[in-house]
Design a protein around this motif. Structure first.
Motif, PDB file in Angstrom:
ATOM      1  N   VAL A   1       0.843  -1.193   0.000  1.00  0.00           N
ATOM      2  CA  VAL A   1       0.000   0.000   0.000  1.00  0.00           C
ATOM      3  C   VAL A   1       0.878   1.243   0.000  1.00  0.00           C
ATOM      4  CG1 VAL A   1      -1.737   1.298   1.292  1.00  0.00           C
ATOM      5  CG2 VAL A   1      -1.891  -1.203   1.146  1.00  0.00           C
ATOM      6  N   ARG A   2       0.598   2.163  -0.933  1.00  0.00           N
ATOM      7  CA  ARG A   2       1.397   3.381  -1.070  1.00  0.00           C
ATOM      8  C   ARG A   2       0.693   4.608  -0.518  1.00  0.00           C
ATOM      9  NH1 ARG A   2       6.360   1.553  -1.353  1.00  0.00           N
ATOM     10  NH2 ARG A   2       6.735   0.173  -3.137  1.00  0.00           N
ATOM     11  N   ASP A   3      -0.630   4.681  -0.681  1.00  0.00           N
ATOM     12  CA  ASP A   3      -1.333   5.891  -0.245  1.00  0.00           C
ATOM     13  C   ASP A   3      -2.797   5.567  -0.036  1.00  0.00           C
ATOM     14  OD1 ASP A   3      -1.570   8.598   0.433  1.00  0.00           O
ATOM     15  OD2 ASP A   3      -2.276   9.104  -1.579  1.00  0.00           O
ATOM     16  N   VAL A   4      -3.423   6.261   0.913  1.00  0.00           N
ATOM     17  CA  VAL A   4      -4.861   6.148   1.167  1.00  0.00           C
ATOM     18  C   VAL A   4      -5.429   7.557   1.232  1.00  0.00           C
ATOM     19  CG1 VAL A   4      -6.676   5.299   2.691  1.00  0.00           C
ATOM     20  CG2 VAL A   4      -4.532   4.016   2.488  1.00  0.00           C
ATOM     21  N   GLU A   5      -6.415   7.843   0.377  1.00  0.00           N
ATOM     22  CA  GLU A   5      -7.063   9.152   0.346  1.00  0.00           C
ATOM     23  C   GLU A   5      -8.498   9.026   0.855  1.00  0.00           C
ATOM     24  OE1 GLU A   5      -6.259  11.216  -3.614  1.00  0.00           O
ATOM     25  OE2 GLU A   5      -5.767   9.112  -4.024  1.00  0.00           O
ATOM     26  N   LEU A   6      -8.916   9.961   1.666  1.00  0.00           N
ATOM     27  CA  LEU A   6     -10.304  10.026   2.123  1.00  0.00           C
ATOM     28  C   LEU A   6     -11.104  10.840   1.120  1.00  0.00           C
ATOM     29  CD1 LEU A   6     -12.374   9.439   4.398  1.00  0.00           C
ATOM     30  CD2 LEU A   6     -11.707  11.657   5.389  1.00  0.00           C
ATOM     31  N   LEU A   7     -12.062  10.192   0.460  1.00  0.00           N
ATOM     32  CA  LEU A   7     -12.882  10.875  -0.537  1.00  0.00           C
ATOM     33  C   LEU A   7     -14.170  11.420   0.052  1.00  0.00           C
ATOM     34  CD1 LEU A   7     -12.507   8.426  -3.571  1.00  0.00           C
ATOM     35  CD2 LEU A   7     -11.091  10.414  -2.958  1.00  0.00           C
ATOM     36  N   ALA A   8     -14.752  10.711   0.998  1.00  0.00           N
ATOM     37  CA  ALA A   8     -16.000  11.158   1.615  1.00  0.00           C
ATOM     38  C   ALA A   8     -16.164  10.455   2.954  1.00  0.00           C
ATOM     39  CB  ALA A   8     -17.197  10.845   0.712  1.00  0.00           C
ATOM     40  N   SER A   9     -16.775  11.163   3.902  1.00  0.00           N
ATOM     41  CA  SER A   9     -17.021  10.571   5.218  1.00  0.00           C
ATOM     42  C   SER A   9     -18.334  11.116   5.762  1.00  0.00           C
ATOM     43  CB  SER A   9     -15.873  10.872   6.195  1.00  0.00           C
ATOM     44  OG  SER A   9     -15.720  12.280   6.368  1.00  0.00           O
ATOM     45  N   GLY A  10     -19.428  10.732   5.079  1.00  0.00           N
ATOM     46  CA  GLY A  10     -20.733  11.078   5.607  1.00  0.00           C
ATOM     47  C   GLY A  10     -21.035  10.132   6.747  1.00  0.00           C
ATOM     48  N   TRP A  11     -22.096   9.316   6.602  1.00  0.00           N
ATOM     49  CA  TRP A  11     -22.348   8.308   7.632  1.00  0.00           C
ATOM     50  C   TRP A  11     -21.319   7.190   7.521  1.00  0.00           C
ATOM     51  CZ3 TRP A  11     -24.780   8.682  11.942  1.00  0.00           C
ATOM     52  CH2 TRP A  11     -25.116   7.524  12.668  1.00  0.00           C
ATOM     53  N   HIS A  12     -20.985   6.791   6.266  1.00  0.00           N
ATOM     54  CA  HIS A  12     -19.967   5.783   6.019  1.00  0.00           C
ATOM     55  C   HIS A  12     -18.787   6.434   5.312  1.00  0.00           C
ATOM     56  CE1 HIS A  12     -22.944   3.090   7.492  1.00  0.00           C
ATOM     57  NE2 HIS A  12     -23.732   3.204   6.431  1.00  0.00           N
ATOM     58  N   VAL A  13     -17.780   5.625   4.936  1.00  0.00           N
ATOM     59  CA  VAL A  13     -16.496   6.189   4.521  1.00  0.00           C
ATOM     60  C   VAL A  13     -16.110   5.660   3.144  1.00  0.00           C
ATOM     61  CG1 VAL A  13     -14.055   6.429   5.098  1.00  0.00           C
ATOM     62  CG2 VAL A  13     -15.768   6.356   6.925  1.00  0.00           C
TER      63      VAL A  13
END
Length: 222
Positions: free
Chosen positions: A35-47
């Protein structure tokens, strides 16, 4: 100039969560995936996350891939059955994702189910049985654990079955109104339920799996 935090990363989001971009970065179980990178795209009720990773293919070549994953937590589902009367308890409720993708009215017949919400699977499904079906179930049989949509959704669902009798009904069920639930409880002959699978009236994967288990290896096997 004051730095502005990012909800879900370095400051709490609406559910009090931080570090949502850290999930998956420390995986070491597969030497062919880094794994090289993890980006958060959205975090409403779920992720929703986008992960970049290097993968060694079967021919030895390394490639760089990206995958988006939807993390809604893990869940549990239950098939209550009465062998004496050859019945099962199911639910009917409106599901918008099915409605927007071809279900004529969005009303799906399903086995009772729900997210774990920090409970163990057995405790969570007892809670859901009481809320949705109005039944206090006794001994649970763990059937199997299944990744329901592993191409994009992280959820793992624990499947259970349990006997019930009319005396185990403790309420009308119907779900929690404060959570937007409006659930109809259905008591069906198991053969009728199987016929509904055949003609498409039951089109929910977890329900089909539990019904087929029930007649192939479970309480209704020949």
């Amino acid at each position: 100039m004051t730095a502005v935090g990012v909800p879900g990363l370095d400051v709490p989001d609406s559910r009090g969560r931080t570090g949502l971009d850290r999930v998956g970065r420390d995986l070491t179980g597969n030497p062919d995936v880094v794994v090289r990178d993890v980006e958060l795209l959205a975090s409403g009720w779920h992720v929703l996350r986008r992960t970049t990773f290097d993968q060694r293919r079967r021919d030895g070549r390394w490639t760089t891939e990206q995958r988006e994953t939807y993390d809604r937590g893990n869940g549990a589902t239950l098939l209550p059955y009465d062998t004496a009367r050859r019945t099962v308890l199911l639910t009917r409720q409106f599901r918008f994702p099915a409605y927007v993708n071809g279900s004529p009215d969005g009303m799906l017949v399903e086995a009772a189910a729900g997210l774990l919400d920090d409970q163990d699977p057995a405790s969570a499904i007892r809670r859901e049985a009481a809320e949705e079906l109005g039944v206090a179930v006794g001994a649970l049989e763990h059937v199997f654990d299944v990744f329901m949509s592993p191409g994009s959704v992280t959820e793992r669902v624990s499947f259970f079955a349990a006997p019930y009798t009319p005396a185990d009904r403790v309420s009308a069920g119907g779900g929690l109104a404060e959570e937007g639930e409006d659930i109809e409880v259905l008591e069906l002959d198991v053969d009728e339920a199987l016929a509904m699978v055949d003609d498409g009236r039951i089109a929910d994967a977890k329900t089909i799996m539990l019904l087929q288990w029930a007649v192939l290896r479970g309480p209704f096997r020949a």
